[in-house]
Design a protein around this motif. Structure first.
Motif, mmCIF file in Angstrom:
data_model
loop_
_atom_site.group_PDB
_atom_site.id
_atom_site.type_symbol
_atom_site.label_atom_id
_atom_site.label_comp_id
_atom_site.label_asym_id
_atom_site.label_seq_id
_atom_site.Cartn_x
_atom_site.Cartn_y
_atom_site.Cartn_z
ATOM 1 N N SER A 43 4.568 -11.315 5.321
ATOM 2 C CA SER A 43 4.129 -11.208 3.934
ATOM 3 C C SER A 43 4.428 -9.827 3.347
ATOM 4 O O SER A 43 4.406 -9.652 2.133
ATOM 5 N N ASP A 44 4.741 -8.846 4.200
ATOM 6 C CA ASP A 44 5.126 -7.520 3.721
ATOM 7 C C ASP A 44 6.639 -7.393 3.563
ATOM 8 O O ASP A 44 7.157 -6.314 3.279
ATOM 9 N N GLY A 45 7.362 -8.504 3.766
ATOM 10 C CA GLY A 45 8.810 -8.509 3.586
ATOM 11 C C GLY A 45 9.611 -8.119 4.812
ATOM 12 O O GLY A 45 10.839 -8.137 4.793
ATOM 13 N N VAL A 59 -6.501 -6.751 6.579
ATOM 14 C CA VAL A 59 -7.557 -7.762 6.718
ATOM 15 C C VAL A 59 -7.832 -7.942 8.206
ATOM 16 O O VAL A 59 -6.913 -8.199 8.985
ATOM 17 N N SER A 60 -9.098 -7.782 8.603
ATOM 18 C CA SER A 60 -9.461 -7.900 10.023
ATOM 19 C C SER A 60 -10.408 -9.063 10.247
ATOM 20 O O SER A 60 -11.312 -9.296 9.437
ATOM 21 N N PRO A 61 -10.252 -9.771 11.364
ATOM 22 C CA PRO A 61 -11.179 -10.865 11.686
ATOM 23 C C PRO A 61 -12.525 -10.310 12.156
ATOM 24 O O PRO A 61 -12.602 -9.189 12.649
ATOM 25 N N ALA A 65 0.671 -0.495 3.320
ATOM 26 C CA ALA A 65 0.328 -1.799 2.750
ATOM 27 C C ALA A 65 0.412 -1.871 1.226
ATOM 28 O O ALA A 65 0.526 -2.960 0.686
ATOM 29 N N ASP A 66 0.331 -0.764 0.510
ATOM 30 C CA ASP A 66 0.395 -0.758 -0.950
ATOM 31 C C ASP A 66 -0.617 -1.710 -1.590
ATOM 32 O O ASP A 66 -0.299 -2.448 -2.515
ATOM 33 N N GLY A 67 -1.847 -1.737 -1.080
ATOM 34 C CA GLY A 67 -2.903 -2.534 -1.677
ATOM 35 C C GLY A 67 -2.841 -4.028 -1.398
ATOM 36 O O GLY A 67 -3.638 -4.771 -1.921
ATOM 37 N N LYS A 68 -1.882 -4.474 -0.597
ATOM 38 C CA LYS A 68 -1.772 -5.909 -0.292
ATOM 39 C C LYS A 68 -2.772 -6.305 0.785
ATOM 40 O O LYS A 68 -3.144 -5.501 1.630
ATOM 41 N N LYS A 69 -3.179 -7.576 0.745
ATOM 42 C CA LYS A 69 -4.005 -8.127 1.818
ATOM 43 C C LYS A 69 -3.057 -8.654 2.880
ATOM 44 O O LYS A 69 -2.352 -9.646 2.664
ATOM 45 N N LEU A 70 -3.020 -7.964 4.031
ATOM 46 C CA LEU A 70 -2.114 -8.337 5.119
ATOM 47 C C LEU A 70 -2.900 -8.586 6.389
ATOM 48 O O LEU A 70 -3.732 -7.773 6.782
ATOM 49 N N GLY A 71 -2.641 -9.700 7.044
ATOM 50 C CA GLY A 71 -3.362 -10.058 8.263
ATOM 51 C C GLY A 71 -2.550 -9.893 9.528
ATOM 52 O O GLY A 71 -2.981 -10.295 10.595
ATOM 53 N N GLY A 113 -8.603 -16.446 3.040
ATOM 54 C CA GLY A 113 -7.329 -17.042 2.671
ATOM 55 C C GLY A 113 -6.100 -16.349 3.237
ATOM 56 O O GLY A 113 -4.975 -16.757 2.966
ATOM 57 N N VAL A 114 -6.290 -15.299 4.033
ATOM 58 C CA VAL A 114 -5.178 -14.558 4.619
ATOM 59 C C VAL A 114 -5.066 -14.907 6.107
ATOM 60 O O VAL A 114 -6.037 -14.768 6.858
ATOM 61 N N ASN A 115 -3.877 -15.368 6.517
ATOM 62 C CA ASN A 115 -3.658 -15.672 7.929
ATOM 63 C C ASN A 115 -3.632 -14.389 8.746
ATOM 64 O O ASN A 115 -3.025 -13.399 8.339
ATOM 65 N N VAL A 116 -4.287 -14.422 9.904
ATOM 66 C CA VAL A 116 -4.281 -13.288 10.821
ATOM 67 C C VAL A 116 -3.475 -13.712 12.042
ATOM 68 O O VAL A 116 -3.737 -14.760 12.641
#
Length: 187
Positions: A122-124, A103-105, A155-161, A138-141
């Motif tokens: 969030s990726d552990g 996820v990019s701003p 990322a395995d399809g996750k929304k990561l900021g 809704g995803v913190n960057v």
């Protein structure tokens, strides 16, 4: 007659004195000027280590993007996957490549809203030097680096900021950016 000190006492005393002198010199060096040149064509490596590949004949670091604003700021180029730390005179004192999340701003001006020394991403992955600056869908960057210095896993399809960086660059960004520091995002 004066008592003679055994040789081990002399060696211990001299070693302690030398160690103290080295510590004093290290502290003084840490407070002095530091080189700020960056290496051109620096890209995050795909290996578990956080060291970027560098060309031995590297010239100048990538130029600061034109539309990145004025004054002291952190500049993040989404397209170049790179961050610049810019002082109040407009000079980029350090630049480094980053591993952006999924996820990019949008381009614009933000500011550091929260700083957290360390937590689990969030990726552990255990991360440190976490500096939040916006939220997208809704995803913190936030900028951060892995505690162990590794690059992020797929990322395995996750929304990561998370915008990850090598450990040394994460420490430099943490030292540079306080809460409220401007973050200029460019494309």
């Amino acid at each position: 007659m004066a008592a003679r000190l055994p040789s081990w006492a002399w060696v211990t005393g001299l070693t302690a004195g030398a160690t103290a002198a080295v510590v004093v010199l290290a502290v003084q060096a840490n407070h002095g000027p530091h080189p700020t040149a960056a290496v051109a064509d620096q890209k995050p490596s795909a290996s578990a280590g956080a060291h970027a590949s560098t060309a031995p004949h590297a010239s100048a670091p990538p130029a600061l993007p034109d539309a990145s604003g004025q004054g002291r700021r952190i500049v993040y180029s989404v397209g170049e996957k790179r961050v610049w730390l810019v002082d109040a005179t407009g000079r980029a004192g350090r630049t480094f490549a980053v591993w952006p999340g999924t996820v990019s701003p949008q381009p614009g001006r933000y500011s550091v809203t929260l700083r957290i020394q360390s937590l689990k991403g969030s990726d552990g992955v255990e991360i440190e030097h976490v500096m939040y600056f916006t939220k997208v869908d809704g995803v913190n960057v936030a900028f951060s680096n892995a505690l162990d210095g590794s690059s992020p896993p797929p990322a395995d399809g996750k929304k990561l900021g998370g915008v990850r960086m090598p450990k040394a660059d994460g420490a430099a960004l943490w030292a540079f950016g306080d809460k409220g520091t401007t973050v200029a995002v460019v494309s």
